[in-house]
Design an enzyme around this catalytic site. Sequence first.
Site, short mmCIF file in Angstrom:
data_model
loop_
_atom_site.label_atom_id
_atom_site.label_comp_id
_atom_site.label_asym_id
_atom_site.label_seq_id
_atom_site.Cartn_x
_atom_site.Cartn_y
_atom_site.Cartn_z
CE LYS A 12 41.21 26.71 47.94
NZ LYS A 12 39.82 26.97 48.31
CD GLU A 25 26.78 34.57 47.92
OE1 GLU A 25 27.05 35.09 46.82
OE2 GLU A 25 27.64 34.02 48.64
NE ARG A 84 28.37 40.63 45.88
CZ ARG A 84 29.51 39.97 45.63
NH1 ARG A 84 29.48 38.66 45.43
NH2 ARG A 84 30.65 40.62 45.61
C1 LIG Z 1 30.02 36.73 47.97
C2 LIG Z 1 30.83 35.69 48.72
N1 LIG Z 1 30.29 34.49 48.95
C3 LIG Z 1 30.99 33.54 49.61
C4 LIG Z 1 32.26 33.81 50.08
C5 LIG Z 1 33.00 32.77 50.91
N2 LIG Z 1 34.22 32.33 50.22
C6 LIG Z 1 35.40 32.83 50.53
S1 LIG Z 1 36.63 32.18 49.61
C7 LIG Z 1 35.55 31.15 48.81
C8 LIG Z 1 36.01 30.20 47.77
C9 LIG Z 1 36.71 30.97 46.68
O1 LIG Z 1 37.11 30.04 45.68
P1 LIG Z 1 38.13 30.54 44.58
O2 LIG Z 1 37.69 31.86 44.06
O3 LIG Z 1 38.27 29.44 43.62
O4 LIG Z 1 39.47 30.79 45.39
P2 LIG Z 1 40.43 29.69 46.04
O5 LIG Z 1 40.06 29.64 47.51
O6 LIG Z 1 40.20 28.40 45.34
O7 LIG Z 1 41.82 30.22 45.83
C10 LIG Z 1 34.26 31.38 49.26
C11 LIG Z 1 33.05 30.66 48.76
C12 LIG Z 1 32.78 35.09 49.83
N3 LIG Z 1 33.99 35.46 50.31
N4 LIG Z 1 32.06 36.00 49.14
MG LIG Z 2 39.49 27.86 43.50
#
Ligand SMILES: Cc1ncc(C[n+]2csc(CCOP(=O)(O)OP(=O)(O)O)c2C)c(N)n1
Ligand SMILES: [Mg+2]
Length: 639
Positions: free
Chosen positions: A291, A375, A403
């Site tokens: 990242k 969640e 959710r």
């Molecule tokens: C249901 C839900 N909960 C929380 C979020 C907040 N959120 C957005 S991106 C993220 C992290 C995602 O991590 P990953 O899937 O590993 O993607 P990366 O950012 O590492 O590319 C979170 C927790 C969300 N978008 N949807």
């Molecule tokens: Mg990730």
Amino acid sequence: MSERAGRLGGLLESVKGPRDLKALGADELPRLAAEIRDLLVSATARTGGHLGPNLGVVELTIALHRVFDSPRDRILWDTGHQAYVHKMLTGRADRFDTLRQEGGLSGYPSQAESEHDVIENSHASTALSYADGLAKAYRLRGEDDRTVVAVIGDGALTGGMAWEALNNIAAHKDLPLIIVVNDNGRSYSPTIGGLANHLASLRTTQRYEDVLEFVKDNLNKVPVVGAPVYDALHGMKKGIKDVLAPQAMFEDLGLKYIGLVDGHDTQAVEAALRRARGFRRPVIVHVLTKKGFGYSPAENHGEDCFHSPGAFDPLTGEEKPKPHGWTNVFGQEMVRLGAERRDIVAITAAMLGPTGLIPFSEAYPDRLYDVGIAEQHALTSAAGLAMGGLHPVVAVYATFLNRAFDQLLMDVALHRLPVTVVLDRAGVTGDDGASHNGMWDLSILQVIPGLSVAVPRDEPRLRELLSEAVAVDDGPTVVRYPKGPVGPEIEAVGKLGEMDVLRAGDPDVLVVSVGPMAEMCLEAAAMLDAQGISATVVDPRWVKPLDEALVAAARVHKLVVVVEDNGRVGGVGDAVARMLRDADVDVPVRTYGIPQRFLDHAKRAKILADIGLTAQDIAREITEAVAKRSPVLENHPAR
Ligand SMILES: Cc1ncc(C[n+]2csc(CCOP(=O)(O)OP(=O)(O)O)c2C)c(N)n1
Ligand SMILES: [Mg+2]
Ligand SMILES: CC(=O)[C@@H](O)[C@H](O)COP(=O)(O)O
């Protein structure tokens, strides 16, 4: 990183779509990647946005659009926050300086923007389910040449929906479906849980692989000694890989597994994707990325690798502070309450920093649970914690509560458990588009028996109401507040039942102000004065259950107005109308809130103005209603 005013690099400018990308030689791709990174940094430096996630998928996205034929093949982005590069390579690079601006490019995929975009919902862990459905549809329609590719992060893979989908996908061996796990080891903060540990161990194995490759390359030069030693090492590697690798886990599920692939080596990713495409059945391609890759301020940015910075200096990475006042007050208050009450524990769903719980986690590390993007699990685990004698505080963004509605209703409220849910980013948030506005919670919470809802208007009330919420031990409580800075402190001038009277007027109009709408309501009331209309403004503090004192107060007024930063349908206004109707109070009730539609991305203030949620609009509407004595305000957009 070269400073640029959003000008495109020559190669990127030449790529108007995947066809142009496929025409580039492999030797041109590193330069293209550099130009993309330049634009990512220069654009998000001005607008803010998901820089870290997108820097991590530059080579992956290039490879995807060189191997597959979007839009014939469908490329799905889970959560969608990492689709900026996809947008650049599908003809939108020249508009990238409009990112997250009103009328400009959305920060997430948008079907209105491009035929290459599919999922617009920014709620995580959905892509595999979409992919399952799409692939089944293509098969049923005989469109067997089409491939569905779902890109899901390691964080999103901690969401339950993803495993429901995997269970179904694995049952259909003939679905031409490719799941690209974009594994950077991080959600916002490091990804948590057993799966994450598994994946993390692979990264260790990856280094082990590198060592073995080195050994193989060099040891074979020693014909006698080399071979047995290499075989022994290989045997050890196989043993480790079988034990640690999710390869076993995924293959036990019936899924082909290709990995580990270096996600920053475009040609390696292309080769893996081509191989996966050839299987014409569900395949996992496990890609390792970093990242923030390629921009050191992001790579080295502490907790979140510049997951979603506000505007920043592109040369230094220095961020302009994002004023998350409400969040910080909550975080401070949790530390104070945690000292007073050892039964208080906190739960985050992969949003430790963004919900303000880092101070609590530092003060009470064994009382903070990060459950990943889960969640539903968060709420029912909270039910278990409460059954175990604790008082859990679950902090989520308001939009993500959707959710876990059934868990809150059936696992928590049905058992009358002392769980407090804190909803940050409640109301119109704006920049993140339709699926991020916290505009449904006050409506869906209305139907949960035994659950109480508090909406603080300012910092003192947040501190008071959070304390009151965690003191409730015979049912769930909810406290909700918006994104950004806390407004001015507004003291009550009296009480009406348990409600705060913020302005006492003659009995013309009774304004029920929900939480932070107080400042706007007082402004509107002052404007009404000039029209000879007197308004009383009350803040219920607790909007569920409503204070019975409202009934008597309403009886003596000509009009009751409710102002809330929530969807109008089924919110506090409807609850007030229902209460007065049930008490045979024949006074019209008008609600000003968010109209029942999905809101395009724009700044919060602009959206509020567009939907008529401003002091001026409300004052004008009330003036007209009182003048006409016909309070039916059908044409108001916020109606
Ligand atoms: C249901 C839900 N909960 C929380 C979020 C907040 N959120 C957005 S991106 C993220 C992290 C995602 O991590 P990953 O899937 O590993 O993607 P990366 O950012 O590492 O590319 C979170 C927790 C969300 N978008 N949807
Ligand atoms: Mg990730
Ligand atoms: C994609 C996602 O859900 C989060 O990254 C969100 O965009 C962050 O919003 P805030 O910037 O309000 O924390």
